[in-house]
Design an enzyme around this catalytic site. Structure first.
Site, PDB file in Angstrom:
ATOM      1  N   HIS A 141      39.921  38.807  37.055  1.00  0.00           N
ATOM      2  CA  HIS A 141      41.261  38.841  36.845  1.00  0.00           C
ATOM      3  C   HIS A 141      41.995  39.080  35.512  1.00  0.00           C
ATOM      4  CE1 HIS A 141      44.803  38.067  39.667  1.00  0.00           C
ATOM      5  NE2 HIS A 141      44.872  38.458  39.252  1.00  0.00           N
ATOM      6  N   ILE A 156      54.047  48.816  36.672  1.00  0.00           N
ATOM      7  CA  ILE A 156      52.547  49.143  36.441  1.00  0.00           C
ATOM      8  C   ILE A 156      51.917  50.418  36.685  1.00  0.00           C
ATOM      9  CG2 ILE A 156      49.803  48.213  36.685  1.00  0.00           C
ATOM     10  CD1 ILE A 156      51.689  45.546  37.291  1.00  0.00           C
ATOM     11  N   ARG A 210      46.085  42.945  43.899  1.00  0.00           N
ATOM     12  CA  ARG A 210      45.663  42.352  44.466  1.00  0.00           C
ATOM     13  C   ARG A 210      44.139  42.445  45.715  1.00  0.00           C
ATOM     14  NH1 ARG A 210      47.853  39.493  41.396  1.00  0.00           N
ATOM     15  NH2 ARG A 210      49.281  37.719  41.967  1.00  0.00           N
ATOM     16  N   GLU A 243      39.365  36.027  46.450  1.00  0.00           N
ATOM     17  CA  GLU A 243      38.941  35.570  45.113  1.00  0.00           C
ATOM     18  C   GLU A 243      38.930  33.601  44.783  1.00  0.00           C
ATOM     19  OE1 GLU A 243      41.907  38.257  42.300  1.00  0.00           O
ATOM     20  OE2 GLU A 243      41.353  36.093  40.942  1.00  0.00           O
TER      21      GLU A 243
END
Ligand code: DGY
Length: 321
Positions: free
Chosen positions: A287, A160, A240, A269
């Site tokens: 998210h 990514i 994260r 979260e």
């Protein structure tokens, strides 16, 4: 294998359910969009052969023991697997799989949505127009960071991180990256430079995080690291939440020690650290990294293929354990 049951902890897009049924498996679907309470997970898991889980479900020894010896595979509907106790799975001979690759582009696209909206204060602008208090164009209004020619710092140059860096070509950005390994693709295509994290933080205008959550990366960006960043720089997190010390980030944003942040993930979260929501210089997303229809369908196909392979006694396509 016809009697084997697969517990799916949430509604998922097609084709997972169809593929599992075609393979002769029985589906036990938690038919809702929100995470099941832990008690429900523990009540439904006994006797399951397969478990399709989301990043919000903690899969630890207690869940594995509640499942019992029938459980053969935990297939995470995500590329990240920090919600799963891998060692506990290993000890019980339970395979673990994930969904790598198919969400790289969607997540990189979303990182760029955050980079652009944070740098150019898009959400603040939208709020101003909607407030009906906008009095028209002004030379000093909502001035932001010009991306063209700026420096992008990618922390974690895996799939990514690499895709995010490649997209910066359109903006003529200089690219720095911090990673334990050399990334030849970035060095060859973008003349990207590999530097230490502290050097990247001091030099980048945009710092974008792409490391998995591990004990080493937890709070990798804390008060000291934020202090190294330029006051004009922005921090983007699509990795994260716990990679960033969110309380330290709130302080840095409040005191304008950095210009802004764009977050898709949170330390606790879905709870937010107090103060975060009140800050104007942060863009907050729920998210959404992989939330593109085509991507979620591919993830759905992958989790099913992984479960079917393990329950047939074959090697799964995307093994973690
Ligand atoms: C992942 O896959 O790890 C994302 O965070 C959710 O799609």
């Amino acid at each position: 294998m016809s009697a084997a049951r697969v517990l799916i902890t949430r509604r998922v897009p097609p084709p997972a359910v169809e593929l599992l049924q075609q393979a002769g498996l029985t589906i036990d679907l938690v038919d809702q969009d929100d995470p099941p309470p832990r008690a429900e997970l523990l009540r439904r898991v006994p006797g399951a052969a397969g478990l399709i889980t989301m990043l919000s479900e903690r899969i630890d020894a207690a869940v594995l023991d509640a499942a019992g010896p029938s459980l053969k595979v935990v297939a995470n509907f995500a590329v990240g697997f920090d919600n799963i106790d891998l060692e506990a799975c290993r000890q019980r001979g339970v395979r673990v799989t994930n969904t790598p690759g198919v969400l790289t582009d969607a997540t990189a696209d979303l990182a760029w949505a955050l980079i652009l909206s944070t740098a150019r204060r898009v959400v603040e602008g939208d709020r101003l127009v909607r407030s009906r208090r906008w009095s028209g164009w002004a030379p000093m209004q909502l001035l932001g960071l010009q991306l063209t020619g700026a420096t992008l710092g990618v922390v974690g140059a895996g799939r990514i991180g690499t895709a995010v860096a490649l997209r910066s070509q359109g903006f003529g950005m200089r690219v720095l990256y911090a990673d334990s390994q050399v990334n030849r693709e970035l060095e060859n295509k973008l003349a990207a430079q590999r530097v230490e994290l502290h050097q990247l933080l001091a030099a980048a205008d945009v710092v974008s995080l792409h490391v998995p959550l591990t004990p080493q990366s937890r709070h990798m960006i804390g008060a000291a690291e934020l202090r190294l960043m330029k006051p004009t720089a922005i921090l983007i997190n699509t990795a994260r939440g716990p990679v960033v010390d969110e309380a330290a980030l709130v302080e840095a944003l409040r005191e304008r020690r950095i210009a802004g942040a764009g977050l898709d993930v949170y330390e606790h979260e879905p709870r937010l650290t107090p103060g975060l929501i009140d800050l104007p210089n942060v863009v907050l997303l729920p998210h959404l990294g992989s939330a593109a229809t085509a991507t979620r369908q591919k993830m759905s196909q992958m989790v099913a293929q992984n479960v079917i392979a393990v329950l047939r006694g074959e090697e799964p396509p995307n093994p973690v354990v």
